[in-house]
Design a protein around this motif. Sequence first.
Motif, PDB file in Angstrom:
ATOM      1  N   THR A  34      -0.821   9.775   2.507  1.00 57.89           N
ATOM      2  CA  THR A  34      -0.157   8.815   2.969  1.00 57.89           C
ATOM      3  C   THR A  34       0.594   9.226   2.648  1.00 57.89           C
ATOM      4  OG1 THR A  34      -1.493   7.586   1.552  1.00 57.89           O
ATOM      5  CG2 THR A  34      -2.659   8.096   3.506  1.00 57.89           C
ATOM      6  N   THR A  35       1.660   7.834   3.187  1.00 57.82           N
ATOM      7  CA  THR A  35       2.518   7.157   2.713  1.00 57.82           C
ATOM      8  C   THR A  35       2.724   6.424   1.676  1.00 57.82           C
ATOM      9  OG1 THR A  35       2.484   5.442   4.387  1.00 57.82           O
ATOM     10  CG2 THR A  35       4.366   7.440   5.044  1.00 57.82           C
ATOM     11  N   ARG A  36       1.633   5.699   1.542  1.00 58.68           N
ATOM     12  CA  ARG A  36       1.148   5.522  -0.369  1.00 58.68           C
ATOM     13  C   ARG A  36       1.061   6.373  -1.116  1.00 58.68           C
ATOM     14  NH1 ARG A  36      -1.006   0.969  -2.424  1.00 58.68           N
ATOM     15  NH2 ARG A  36      -0.989  -0.548  -0.158  1.00 58.68           N
ATOM     16  N   ASP A  37       0.607   7.692  -0.863  1.00 63.88           N
ATOM     17  CA  ASP A  37       0.985   8.394  -1.581  1.00 63.88           C
ATOM     18  C   ASP A  37       2.061   9.077  -2.533  1.00 63.88           C
ATOM     19  OD1 ASP A  37      -2.000   8.573  -1.649  1.00 63.88           O
ATOM     20  OD2 ASP A  37      -2.105  10.379   0.026  1.00 63.88           O
ATOM     21  N   THR A  40       4.152   6.096  -4.146  1.00 68.16           N
ATOM     22  CA  THR A  40       3.101   6.213  -5.663  1.00 68.16           C
ATOM     23  C   THR A  40       3.666   7.553  -5.918  1.00 68.16           C
ATOM     24  OG1 THR A  40       1.065   5.163  -4.978  1.00 68.16           O
ATOM     25  CG2 THR A  40       0.808   6.734  -6.928  1.00 68.16           C
ATOM     26  N   SER A  45       7.774   1.471  -4.121  1.00 68.34           N
ATOM     27  CA  SER A  45       6.668   0.303  -3.409  1.00 68.34           C
ATOM     28  C   SER A  45       5.996   1.221  -2.073  1.00 68.34           C
ATOM     29  CB  SER A  45       7.095  -0.746  -3.197  1.00 68.34           C
ATOM     30  OG  SER A  45       7.847  -0.379  -2.485  1.00 68.34           O
ATOM     31  N   PRO A  46       5.453   0.604  -1.610  1.00 73.99           N
ATOM     32  CA  PRO A  46       4.625   1.508  -0.306  1.00 73.99           C
ATOM     33  C   PRO A  46       5.709   1.413   0.665  1.00 73.99           C
ATOM     34  CG  PRO A  46       2.416   0.262  -1.146  1.00 73.99           C
ATOM     35  CD  PRO A  46       4.100  -0.078  -2.297  1.00 73.99           C
TER      36      PRO A  46
END
Length: 205
Positions: A34-37, A40, A45-46
Motif C-alpha cells: 500500500t502507499t501507507r507501507d 511508513t 506521512s501517508p
Amino acid sequence: MSVVEQPSRSAAARSRLLRAAVEAFAAKGFAATTTRDIATGAQMSPAAVYVHFRSKEEVLYELSGAGHRSFLSLIDDADDPAQPPAARLRAVIRALAAHHARDHVWSRVVNYELDSLSTEHRDAIGVLRKEVARRFGAIVDAGIESGVFDVADPKATTTLLLSMGVDVARWYRESGVMTPEQIGEFQADMAARIVGARAEGSAPR
C-alpha cells in the motif's frame, strides 16, 4: 526556506520514497503493498506519496525506468567495440551478472513486476528492454560475422544470455558462497561456452 533548498528537499523526499518502495515491493509484491507501507518505510506521512507521485503504479514506473536506463549505462560502460567479440561479451555479461547480484532487491522489482504497470508504461519500458536486447544482440552478431562464435539462432542465444544475467537477482542472497564478482566471472565463462567462442585467429569450425 530558500528557493535553492526546496528542490533539493523535494528530490531527497522522492529518493526516500523510492528506496522504501523498492523494499516494500520486494518484500510483499506490488499488489499487496500500500502507499501507507511506502510512506511508513520512508518515515513520512501517508499523504507524502501523493505529494510526489500520482499513484503507486507511477512509483513502480519510475523505478522500472531508472533500472532499465541503468542497464543501458552499464552496457555502455562495459562494452568496448574496439575489443574482440568474445572479450566484449565476457565484459558485458560479467558486469550484468555482478550488477544484478549487488542490487538484487531493486533488480527483482525492476524485472519481475512489469505486469503491474499500466499498458502505456509497460510499453515504454518495453522500448528500453528492446534496446538492451539490441545492444547484446549486436555483440553476438559481431562474433558470428567474424567467425568466432558458433551460434545457430542469434535471437534465442541473446535472450538466453540476458535471462541468465538478469535471473541472478531472483536467486542471489548475501549469504551465498559466491560474491557478485565471482558470479559475474562464472557467467562470463558460461556465456563464452554458450556462443562457442574460439580464440581469435584459430581455424573456423
